[in-house]
Write an enzyme that holds these catalytic residues in place. Structure first.
Site, PDB file in Angstrom:
ATOM      1  N   GLY A 107       0.833  -1.198   0.000  1.00 50.75           N
ATOM      2  CA  GLY A 107       0.000   0.000   0.000  1.00 50.75           C
ATOM      3  C   GLY A 107       0.870   1.252   0.000  1.00 50.75           C
ATOM      4  O   GLY A 107       2.057   1.206  -0.338  1.00 50.75           O
ATOM      5  N   ASP A 130      -2.819  -9.136   9.392  1.00 51.30           N
ATOM      6  CA  ASP A 130      -1.811 -10.200   9.437  1.00 51.30           C
ATOM      7  C   ASP A 130      -0.502  -9.735  10.081  1.00 51.30           C
ATOM      8  O   ASP A 130       0.016 -10.384  10.994  1.00 51.30           O
ATOM      9  CB  ASP A 130      -1.493 -10.708   8.016  1.00 51.30           C
ATOM     10  CG  ASP A 130      -2.740 -11.104   7.231  1.00 51.30           C
ATOM     11  OD1 ASP A 130      -3.854 -10.793   7.678  1.00 51.30           O
ATOM     12  OD2 ASP A 130      -2.585 -11.713   6.162  1.00 51.30           O
ATOM     13  N   ARG A 140     -14.459  12.599  13.701  1.00 49.39           N
ATOM     14  CA  ARG A 140     -15.290  11.435  13.391  1.00 49.39           C
ATOM     15  C   ARG A 140     -15.903  10.776  14.624  1.00 49.39           C
ATOM     16  O   ARG A 140     -17.029  10.290  14.562  1.00 49.39           O
ATOM     17  CB  ARG A 140     -14.445  10.410  12.627  1.00 49.39           C
ATOM     18  CG  ARG A 140     -14.119  10.916  11.245  1.00 49.39           C
ATOM     19  CD  ARG A 140     -13.155  10.014  10.524  1.00 49.39           C
ATOM     20  NE  ARG A 140     -12.874  10.571   9.203  1.00 49.39           N
ATOM     21  CZ  ARG A 140     -11.981  10.072   8.359  1.00 49.39           C
ATOM     22  NH1 ARG A 140     -11.273   9.012   8.699  1.00 49.39           N
ATOM     23  NH2 ARG A 140     -11.801  10.630   7.182  1.00 49.39           N
ATOM     24  N   HIS A 165     -13.692   1.810  10.585  1.00 46.38           N
ATOM     25  CA  HIS A 165     -12.975   2.370   9.440  1.00 46.38           C
ATOM     26  C   HIS A 165     -11.459   2.286   9.587  1.00 46.38           C
ATOM     27  O   HIS A 165     -10.757   2.043   8.625  1.00 46.38           O
ATOM     28  CB  HIS A 165     -13.384   3.839   9.277  1.00 46.38           C
ATOM     29  CG  HIS A 165     -12.732   4.534   8.132  1.00 46.38           C
ATOM     30  ND1 HIS A 165     -12.852   4.083   6.831  1.00 46.38           N
ATOM     31  CD2 HIS A 165     -11.948   5.645   8.060  1.00 46.38           C
ATOM     32  CE1 HIS A 165     -12.177   4.904   6.019  1.00 46.38           C
ATOM     33  NE2 HIS A 165     -11.607   5.841   6.739  1.00 46.38           N
ATOM     34  N   ARG A 203      -8.374   9.597  15.182  1.00 46.84           N
ATOM     35  CA  ARG A 203      -7.637  10.123  14.039  1.00 46.84           C
ATOM     36  C   ARG A 203      -8.474  11.156  13.290  1.00 46.84           C
ATOM     37  O   ARG A 203      -9.673  10.982  13.126  1.00 46.84           O
ATOM     38  CB  ARG A 203      -7.297   8.980  13.085  1.00 46.84           C
ATOM     39  CG  ARG A 203      -6.732   9.419  11.782  1.00 46.84           C
ATOM     40  CD  ARG A 203      -6.273   8.253  10.960  1.00 46.84           C
ATOM     41  NE  ARG A 203      -7.323   7.576  10.233  1.00 46.84           N
ATOM     42  CZ  ARG A 203      -7.952   8.071   9.169  1.00 46.84           C
ATOM     43  NH1 ARG A 203      -7.680   9.284   8.740  1.00 46.84           N
ATOM     44  NH2 ARG A 203      -8.850   7.357   8.537  1.00 46.84           N
ATOM     45  N   SER A 227      -4.239  10.081   8.138  1.00 46.74           N
ATOM     46  CA  SER A 227      -3.654   8.743   7.956  1.00 46.74           C
ATOM     47  C   SER A 227      -2.963   8.647   6.612  1.00 46.74           C
ATOM     48  O   SER A 227      -1.911   8.021   6.486  1.00 46.74           O
ATOM     49  CB  SER A 227      -4.691   7.638   8.111  1.00 46.74           C
ATOM     50  OG  SER A 227      -5.561   7.632   7.024  1.00 46.74           O
ATOM     51  N   LEU A 228      -3.539   9.281   5.574  1.00 46.30           N
ATOM     52  CA  LEU A 228      -2.836   9.273   4.288  1.00 46.30           C
ATOM     53  C   LEU A 228      -1.500   9.995   4.447  1.00 46.30           C
ATOM     54  O   LEU A 228      -0.481   9.547   3.944  1.00 46.30           O
ATOM     55  CB  LEU A 228      -3.695   9.915   3.197  1.00 46.30           C
ATOM     56  CG  LEU A 228      -4.879   9.066   2.712  1.00 46.30           C
ATOM     57  CD1 LEU A 228      -5.631   9.768   1.585  1.00 46.30           C
ATOM     58  CD2 LEU A 228      -4.415   7.698   2.234  1.00 46.30           C
TER      59      LEU A 228
END
Lengths: 216, 560
Positions: free
Chosen positions: B12, B206, B271, B336, B371, B376-377
């Site tokens: 990612g 994971d 949020r 999310h 957050r 986060s990006l």
């Protein structure tokens, strides 16, 4: 409601050739083909297919659904079967079947790599791009590399379909040192590009309408 | 056995950003359970926060983030995040990111929740996708060796440091040992432990679970973000940009109910605040249908929607049969983002020498208890780059010893997945256990929590763990053995679920996204600290308190 899902199965370890297997699954009107595939997998946990985002942005679940190449996650069952009945699902055509609905993507990504699919930033770039130019880049940059255009559009010239979309995306980017020169390597006439643009607009899951490229 | 100097797990934004930081010729391998362009980073819509404008400042960004975190964020890490932001955005511009632009040609910026300034750089509402593909292209240009559809199975430690990775090649069905000098985990979050989540199928945590099993310290697992606006029913993400660009939230009476909860920020409160407000409206009988709220974009007009929010419009059309310029979109909050993760320092180092972690996998902690949208990006590219740089320094170290004892143990663990006469998945299955897990997490470890329900969740999850222990998959080196992957992923998720519930039960206060009905107040004297979690010798988690880093801002009341 019940749906008969006819899925092309193939396991290289046990089968000599692909065969069709029918799964009967319940479905509801808001459900996608991916939703019913996940139900089929509960019946046979060995059924293999790719999926990830389930919202049409990752490009994993391209396959042939009712004879059309598209994304399972953005195809509603009701849109392809009406009130149900049966639905045939096969791997993406033109790609080598590895197992069930999973195909070999290595040639696809290798073909992409051959067009140098990155912006070769020229030294003159000052960080400014007009909103109009930026909007032209944005449309082809929506490409999710799902492979549907490679499966659905016969190759015309040395560059495969998704690689051609990338070529156009880079050719209209003022940052790129090669710019419209890139279109020469694609070996397409203006007319050929126009034909491709129309074919793509009809089948691309993201509905990409390629911007015009000014060629010298 | 194969060998690389640097191994990155996860394709990612974080993993790719770390990979492209290395100069050409460096031996960098990137292992990813899916093709990198399929990563869930691509589903991020809103934008990348960075104080770029003349009348904005890094200090404002730091303060908004600290306040948004409910003072649990580490302020030194937040300063790093915010101060490196503008430089990284300019670097992405050079790399070819198709940013949306201002009339002057600069990257445009929009408002997202909890921000005092429109500071999220974006590409329409496909910001994650646009940057993911640009970084993937740069990784191809840099000659990064990519191993797609390789799954991390276990980390191999010798003499207390990372010596290699045991990985499973899905296409061939074979195990491989990868030796390396240094490795980075950038494997994303674990939203799939919840039934209602915006996360993709691959987001099963994971890397986080595997690092924990190998002895890495995790932190703040109780802090789970619930996004206020996901499509009712499918929980597909509807970007915060929809509110940032002017969308309203309305209850059954058509009221903009946020006036009751956050009179200043309204729809652009953080949020955690908006998600709680939505559920409160529904609880108080002001929801629609069987429990949803409307996101109203109709006043924005079709032109603005098509220009700024094309994906939102498409998603609403396809999955909710709504034309967003004519009809409000039915939405509900859903899991999310995972604020918790592998505890790391600002150089992305974990408690295991030779192992780094960054992005949603990690907890550095820039988000604290909640957050902010767009952070986060930014974290993926800022800390991805820092991880890349740190690995380049570490790569000069001598090669760790060849995995021996650790490999033997890992192979015997691996064999335990396969059944010889064990109960096959006849009356029980990974699917059944997974469904139960998702339901428990969403119903009892959700937006509103109580000690009683959290305790129940822990007990029920323990039962699931014993049910899971009885399951086996058919042995054999099958290619595309999805059954085996389902089995492994469930094991990771059960482990993470128990810790999430356990940490939430333990924290008897409300802070950020963690809201306890039985302890509705923030309690700084007792709880202004991180929750550190490590695996005890008996395999059970041990919880401890960790210090929060303060630089400039002391805790205050957090009104919006």
């Amino acid at each position: 409601m019940q749906l008969r899902l006819i899925i092309e199965r193939f396991d290289p370890q046990t089968n000599d050739a692909a065969y069709r297997q029918t799964f009967t699954v319940d479905w509801e009107r808001h459900e996608t083909v991916l939703d019913v595939l996940l139900k089929a997998r509960r019946q046979d946990p060995a059924l293999a297919f790719r999926r990830s985002c389930r919202s049409g942005i990752c490009g994993s679940c391209a396959m042939q659904i009712g004879n059309i190449s598209r994304l399972a996650c953005q195809t509603l069952v009701r849109d392809v079967t009406g009130d149900g009945g049966e639905l045939e699902i096969k791997p993406l055509p033109g790609f080598r079947q590895l197992k069930d609905l999973v195909v070999d993507l290595e040639p696809f990504f290798a073909a992409l790599k051959r067009v140098l699919p990155w912006v070769i930033t020229g030294p003159h770039h000052d960080g400014l791009i007009s909103p109009e130019v930026s909007a032209r880049i944005e449309t082809p940059a929506t490409c999710i590399l799902c492979g549907v255009c490679d499966a659905a559009i016969p190759q015309n010239g040395p560059v495969t379909s998704a690689a051609l979309v990338k070529n156009v995306r880079l050719a209209v980017d003022p940052r790129d040192a090669l710019g419209s020169e890139r279109m020469k390597s694609a070996g397409l006439t203006g007319e050929g590009l126009q034909t491709f643009r129309e074919l793509l607009a009809n089948i691309c899951p993201k509905g990409i309408k390629l911007p015009p490229v000014v060629q010298e | 056995m194969i060998f690389h100097d640097i191994v990155i797990v996860g394709g990612g934004l974080t993993g790719l950003m770390a990979a492209v930081e290395a100069p050409p010729g460096t031996d960098v391998a990137l292992i990813s359970k899916i093709y990198p362009t399929r990563s869930h980073s691509g589903a991020a819509q809103g934008g990348f926060n960075a104080a770029m404008a003349e009348d904005d400042s890094v200090e404002n960004h730091v303060f908004d983030t600290v306040k948004g975190s409910d003072y649990l964020g580490d302020q030194d890490a937040i300063e790093t995040l915010c101060s490196e932001g503008p430089e990284v955005i300019r670097k992405l511009e050079q790399m070819g990111v198709p940013w949306s632009r201002t009339p002057e040609g600069r990257p445009a910026q929009r408002s997202l929740g909890g921000a005092s300034f429109p500071r999220a750089c974006y590409s329409a509402d496909i910001s994650g996708h646009a940057v993911l593909h640009t970084l993937y292209e740069r990784a191809l240009a840099a000659g990064v060796r990519i191993y797609p559809e390789w799954h991390l199975v276990e980390l191999l430690l010798e003499e207390g440091r990372l010596a290699g990775l045991l990985v499973y090649d899905l296409a061939t069905g074979r195990l491989e040992v990868v030796r390396c000098r240094v490795a980075l985990l950038a494997t994303g979050g674990y939203g799939r432990i919840f039934r209602k989540t915006t996360n993709g199928h691959a987001n099963t945590g994971d890397g986080t679970a595997i690092a924990y099993r190998a002895g890495a310290v995790l932190s703040d697992m109780e802090f789970v973000q619930f996004h206020p606006t996901t499509l009712y029913g499918t929980n597909i993400l509807i970007s915060e940009a929809a509110r940032g660009d002017g969308g309203y939230l309305r209850n059954a009476a058509g009221e903009r109910f946020m006036a009751r909860y956050a009179p200043q920020k309204m729809e652009l409160a953080p949020r955690d605040v908006v998600s709680r407000s939505i559920f409160q409206e529904i609880k108080d009988g002001r929801g629609l249908g069987e429990g949803y709220i409307n996101l109203d974009l109709t006043h924005l007009g079709a032109d603005k929607i098509h220009r700024l929010l094309p994906q939102v419009n498409e998603l609403a059309h396809l999955y909710a049969a709504v034309d967003s310029s004519q009809t409000p979109i039915p939405i509900e909050p859903a899991q999310h983002y995972s604020m918790g993760g592998i505890r790391v320092n600002r150089d992305c180092e974990t408690s295991i020498p030779g192992l780094l972690a960054a992005g949603e996998t990690a907890n550095v902690s820039v988000h604290g208890a909640n957050r902010l949208g767009g952070n986060s990006l930014l974290e993926t590219v800022v800390f991805g780059r820092r991880a890349g740089r740190r690995m380049l320094e570490m790569v000069k170290r001598p090669m760790p010893p060849r995995p021996r004892v650790s490999l033997e143990r890992a192979l015997s663990n691996w064999q335990a997945n396969f059944g010889v006469g064990a109960p096959r998945q006849s009356d029980d299955s990974v699917f059944a256990i997974r469904e139960d897990m998702g339901r428990i997490m969403t119903d009892k470890v959700g937006v509103f929590r109580t000690g009683v329900e959290l305790k129940q969740a822990m007990e029920e999850l323990a039962v699931l763990r014993s049910r899971y222990a009885a399951l086996r998959v058919p042995a054999g080196e099958h290619s595309f053995n999805q059954q085996l992957i389902d089995h492994m992923e469930l094991g990771f998720m059960l482990e993470l679920s128990e810790m999430t519930a356990g940490a939430a039960w333990r924290r008897t206060e409300s802070r950020g996204a963690h809201f306890r009905i039985d302890y509705p107040r923030r309690n700084d004297p007792d709880w202004l600290h991180h929750t550190l979690i490590r695996r005890g010798d008996d395999g059970r988690p041990i919880y401890e308190a960790g210090t929060v880093a303060f630089t400039r801002f002391q805790p205050q009341e957090r009104g919006y």
